[in-house]
Design a protein around this motif. Structure first.
Motif, PDB file in Angstrom:
ATOM      1  N   ASN A  10       0.830  -1.184   0.000  1.00 53.97           N
ATOM      2  CA  ASN A  10       0.000   0.000   0.000  1.00 53.97           C
ATOM      3  C   ASN A  10       0.875   1.247   0.000  1.00 53.97           C
ATOM      4  OD1 ASN A  10      -2.593  -1.247   0.158  1.00 53.97           O
ATOM      5  ND2 ASN A  10      -2.150  -1.780   2.272  1.00 53.97           N
ATOM      6  N   GLN A  24      -6.796   1.677  10.822  1.00 58.00           N
ATOM      7  CA  GLN A  24      -6.975   0.342  11.374  1.00 58.00           C
ATOM      8  C   GLN A  24      -5.726  -0.073  12.147  1.00 58.00           C
ATOM      9  OE1 GLN A  24      -9.396  -2.669   9.170  1.00 58.00           O
ATOM     10  NE2 GLN A  24      -8.729  -1.524   7.357  1.00 58.00           N
ATOM     11  N   THR A  43      -5.884 -11.897   5.899  1.00 56.47           N
ATOM     12  CA  THR A  43      -5.887 -10.440   5.987  1.00 56.47           C
ATOM     13  C   THR A  43      -6.521 -10.037   7.306  1.00 56.47           C
ATOM     14  OG1 THR A  43      -6.050 -10.202   3.587  1.00 56.47           O
ATOM     15  CG2 THR A  43      -6.637  -8.289   4.917  1.00 56.47           C
ATOM     16  N   GLY A  55      -6.872  -4.986   7.509  1.00 50.72           N
ATOM     17  CA  GLY A  55      -6.452  -4.477   6.216  1.00 50.72           C
ATOM     18  C   GLY A  55      -5.030  -4.810   5.821  1.00 50.72           C
TER      19      GLY A  55
END
Length: 215
Positions: free
Chosen positions: A2, A23, A99, A102
């Motif tokens: 990410n 998160q 996962t 996230g």
């Protein structure tokens, strides 16, 4: 990977909190870690059943207070709490991927390090989070995957400094950050810092509980 950065918050002993995009994922909120270590967490990962890594009462309280909270752990821990929280406590083992909060997680390892030959070995798993941060629990597991940040168990009844240094050398992370350090006195810390830093071959640092760093 990410684009947004991952933040690591060090808690006492082997407990760490990883945060991204609002998160958070907490690993090993055991009996030595802060009472609020799990507050606001979206996911909790537990490496093994020893009380400095797994506090059953705290884990149950966290699950009861937040119906959305999910837990991933090995069988020996899951079987103690899963019946009361159907579908929320997930049993995983070496080679599994999932996962959580996230973040992509891979599971590596199967056994706790040897404490003494007369003490039966229990199971233990490590978690590679986001393909970059590895928390081995109570073992010197070398994942079959490059590691950017190694959470390094520096002081335990089952290790010595030469093993810690060789572990860093074998994993070859870009940097190593101390965990499993509640038993290490302030008098000893400079010795560990100097030897691991000079001989490990990676950037070595330690964080005071509550401190955060970007990864």
């Amino acid at each position: 990977m990410n684009a947004s950065s991952l933040t690591l918050v060090k808690k006492t002993h082997s407990c760490v909190r990883l945060e991204r995009d609002g998160q958070s994922l907490v690993i090993d909120p055991g009996g030595f870690s802060e009472d609020d270590a799990t507050v606001g967490a979206d996911a909790i990962l537990v490496t093994h059943e020893h009380p400095d890594h797994f506090d059953e009462a705290r884990l149950r309280a966290a699950l009861e207070s937040d119906p959305a909270l999910q837990v991933w752990t090995l069988r020996s821990v899951a079987e103690q709490v899963s019946a009361a929280f159907p579908g929320r406590v997930h049993t995983v083992g070496h080679g599994d991927t999932f996962t959580a909060a996230g973040l992509d997680v891979q599971v590596h390892g199967e056994l706790h390090a040897v404490i003494h030959p007369d003490i039966p070995r229990i199971t233990n798993i490590g978690f590679l989070v986001d393909g970059s941060v590895f928390h081995p629990g109570d073992a010197l597991t070398v994942p079959e995957h490059p590691v950017d940040t190694l959470m390094l168990p520096v002081m335990a009844p089952w290790n010595k400094i030469s093993e810690v240094i060789d572990y860093v050398r074998e994993v070859k992370p870009r940097r190593a950050i101390d965990i499993h350090d509640a038993l290490l006195t302030d008098l000893a810390r400079p010795i560990y810092d100097m030897q691991i830093g000079a001989l490990g071959g990676a950037d070595h640092s330690r964080l005071t509980p509550g401190d955060a760093t970007g990864l």
